[in-house]
Motif scaffolding. Structure first.
Motif, PDB file in Angstrom:
ATOM      1  N   CYS A  30       0.854  -1.184   0.000  1.00 29.19           N
ATOM      2  CA  CYS A  30       0.000   0.000   0.000  1.00 29.19           C
ATOM      3  C   CYS A  30       0.892   1.236   0.000  1.00 29.19           C
ATOM      4  CB  CYS A  30      -0.930  -0.023   1.210  1.00 29.19           C
ATOM      5  SG  CYS A  30      -2.337   1.099   1.082  1.00 29.19           S
ATOM      6  N   GLY A  60      -9.038   4.960   2.546  1.00 25.12           N
ATOM      7  CA  GLY A  60      -9.611   3.622   2.641  1.00 25.12           C
ATOM      8  C   GLY A  60      -8.695   2.497   2.236  1.00 25.12           C
ATOM      9  N   ALA A  61      -7.606   2.807   1.537  1.00 17.46           N
ATOM     10  CA  ALA A  61      -6.756   1.739   1.000  1.00 17.46           C
ATOM     11  C   ALA A  61      -6.063   0.953   2.104  1.00 17.46           C
ATOM     12  CB  ALA A  61      -5.728   2.324   0.033  1.00 17.46           C
ATOM     13  N   GLY A  63      -6.972   0.551   5.315  1.00 18.35           N
ATOM     14  CA  GLY A  63      -7.929  -0.274   6.044  1.00 18.35           C
ATOM     15  C   GLY A  63      -8.335  -1.502   5.249  1.00 18.35           C
ATOM     16  N   LEU A  64      -8.548  -1.323   3.945  1.00 17.46           N
ATOM     17  CA  LEU A  64      -8.885  -2.459   3.086  1.00 17.46           C
ATOM     18  C   LEU A  64      -7.726  -3.446   3.034  1.00 17.46           C
ATOM     19  CD1 LEU A  64     -10.561  -3.979   0.995  1.00 17.46           C
ATOM     20  CD2 LEU A  64      -9.688  -2.398  -0.742  1.00 17.46           C
ATOM     21  N   SER A 154      -6.942   3.217  -3.971  1.00 19.41           N
ATOM     22  CA  SER A 154      -8.318   3.668  -4.144  1.00 19.41           C
ATOM     23  C   SER A 154      -8.327   4.858  -5.102  1.00 19.41           C
ATOM     24  CB  SER A 154      -8.951   4.044  -2.801  1.00 19.41           C
ATOM     25  OG  SER A 154      -8.405   5.241  -2.273  1.00 19.41           O
ATOM     26  N   ASN A 227     -13.222   5.005  -3.984  1.00 19.57           N
ATOM     27  CA  ASN A 227     -13.103   5.291  -2.554  1.00 19.57           C
ATOM     28  C   ASN A 227     -14.413   5.603  -1.842  1.00 19.57           C
ATOM     29  OD1 ASN A 227     -13.537   8.085  -3.004  1.00 19.57           O
ATOM     30  ND2 ASN A 227     -11.337   8.530  -3.036  1.00 19.57           N
ATOM     31  N   ILE A 230     -15.355   2.555   0.242  1.00 23.56           N
ATOM     32  CA  ILE A 230     -14.555   2.206   1.426  1.00 23.56           C
ATOM     33  C   ILE A 230     -14.333   3.462   2.272  1.00 23.56           C
ATOM     34  CG2 ILE A 230     -13.436   0.105   0.573  1.00 23.56           C
ATOM     35  CD1 ILE A 230     -11.095   1.800  -0.394  1.00 23.56           C
ATOM     36  N   PRO A 233     -14.544   2.795   8.277  1.00 28.10           N
ATOM     37  CA  PRO A 233     -13.927   1.526   8.701  1.00 28.10           C
ATOM     38  C   PRO A 233     -14.836   0.325   8.456  1.00 28.10           C
ATOM     39  CG  PRO A 233     -13.482   3.225  10.324  1.00 28.10           C
ATOM     40  CD  PRO A 233     -14.457   3.823   9.345  1.00 28.10           C
ATOM     41  N   GLU A 236     -14.657  -0.503   4.798  1.00 30.63           N
ATOM     42  CA  GLU A 236     -13.382  -1.159   4.491  1.00 30.63           C
ATOM     43  C   GLU A 236     -13.451  -2.651   4.814  1.00 30.63           C
ATOM     44  OE1 GLU A 236     -10.760   2.801   5.693  1.00 30.63           O
ATOM     45  OE2 GLU A 236     -10.731   1.012   6.967  1.00 30.63           O
ATOM     46  N   GLU A 237     -14.010  -2.959   5.996  1.00 27.76           N
ATOM     47  CA  GLU A 237     -14.123  -4.360   6.398  1.00 27.76           C
ATOM     48  C   GLU A 237     -15.070  -5.133   5.492  1.00 27.76           C
ATOM     49  OE1 GLU A 237     -12.721  -6.441   8.945  1.00 27.76           O
ATOM     50  OE2 GLU A 237     -11.238  -4.849   8.656  1.00 27.76           O
ATOM     51  N   ALA A 240     -13.276  -5.821   2.266  1.00 28.83           N
ATOM     52  CA  ALA A 240     -12.285  -6.884   2.450  1.00 28.83           C
ATOM     53  C   ALA A 240     -12.966  -8.244   2.485  1.00 28.83           C
ATOM     54  CB  ALA A 240     -11.492  -6.643   3.734  1.00 28.83           C
TER      55      ALA A 240
END
Length: 258
Positions: A30, A60-61, A63-64, A154, A227, A230, A233, A236-237, A240
């Protein structure tokens, strides 16, 4: 505002590595994880709002990437500073490495960077990053564990006033194999997934892959998520959770084909 000649800049700014003992072959990368603007560079003449925007990082990147790394038991390496100080997915001779303008924003602190300052930033940020990632990859290869390199990014829903329909971009460098396998599996996501969108290698966005994966003939891909998908948080989850099975399926497909 003119850039200061910070040839005595603090550093080095080392990359962050998480789950270094992960058992997955994947190394998630990342490069645009952080919007940190540390001294001696400071805010580069930007407002607080600008430093939170996409020009400074990929919201967001990180967290992803963390969510994917946990689900796959993969190693993650991510950047310690904003891409406006040094964009780690750009070579030192590329204008975008220390951009004077990003999207519609001028970057005052990058407007007149001296050769000494370019060298200082390269030595403080880019070289520790490039060496850290290379060392991680070389060590895996030496152990007989050839890694798969997947970079996580993102992108904005609107670019220069034009809306982007793509939600999930899958980009490759010279070898499209893994990217095509991810694309083939992506129908399960419900996302508008496209190959080499919203960018491609022709836009000089595959520097990391070109430098660290292609020379070793490692499987690789660059993943771009819009983005707005995401933006929290929780989102993002959720993303993923949606993408991890797709990556696992693509990896299994590659193993069967090997």
């Amino acid at each position: 505002m003119r850039a200061q000649d910070n040839s005595s800049a603090a550093g080095p700014f080392l990359p962050h590595v998480e789950n270094g003992t992960g058992q997955s072959p994947v190394i998630f990368v990342c490069e645009h994880a952080s919007n940190a603007l540390p001294q001696p560079w400071g805010d580069l003449g930007l407002s607080a709002e600008q430093t939170r925007a996409h020009i400074a990082w990929d919201p967001g990147a990180l967290g992803l990437a963390r969510g994917l790394a946990r689900r796959l038991d993969a190693t993650l390496i991510h950047a310690p500073v904003s891409r406006l100080i040094y964009d780690l997915n750009r070579a030192p001779d590329m204008a975008g490495a220390m951009p004077a303008r990003s999207e519609v924003h001028d970057i005052p602190g990058n407007a007149a960077i001296s050769a000494a300052e370019r060298l200082a930033r390269t030595e403080a940020i880019y070289l520790p990053w490039a060496n850290g990632l290379h060392n991680l990859i070389a060590a895996r290869i030496a152990m007989g564990r050839r890694p798969v390199i997947v970079t996580i990014h993102s992108f904005t829903p609107i670019y220069h006033g034009k809306a982007r329909a793509v939600e999930f971009g899958i980009i490759h460098d010279a070898d499209p194999t893994l990217a095509l396998s991810i694309l083939a599996a992506s129908g399960q996501t419900g996302l508008n997934a496209q190959l080499n969108e919203p960018y491609s290698a022709a836009d000089d966005v595959t520097h990391t892959l070109r430098l660290h994966a292609t020379p070793y003939a490692l499987q690789n891909a660059m993943l771009e998520i819009r983005n707005d998908l995401i933006a929290t948080p929780e989102a993002e989850e959720a993303m993923a959770e949606r993408l991890a099975p797709i990556l696992s399926a693509a990896l299994r497909a590659e193993e069967r084909a090997a």
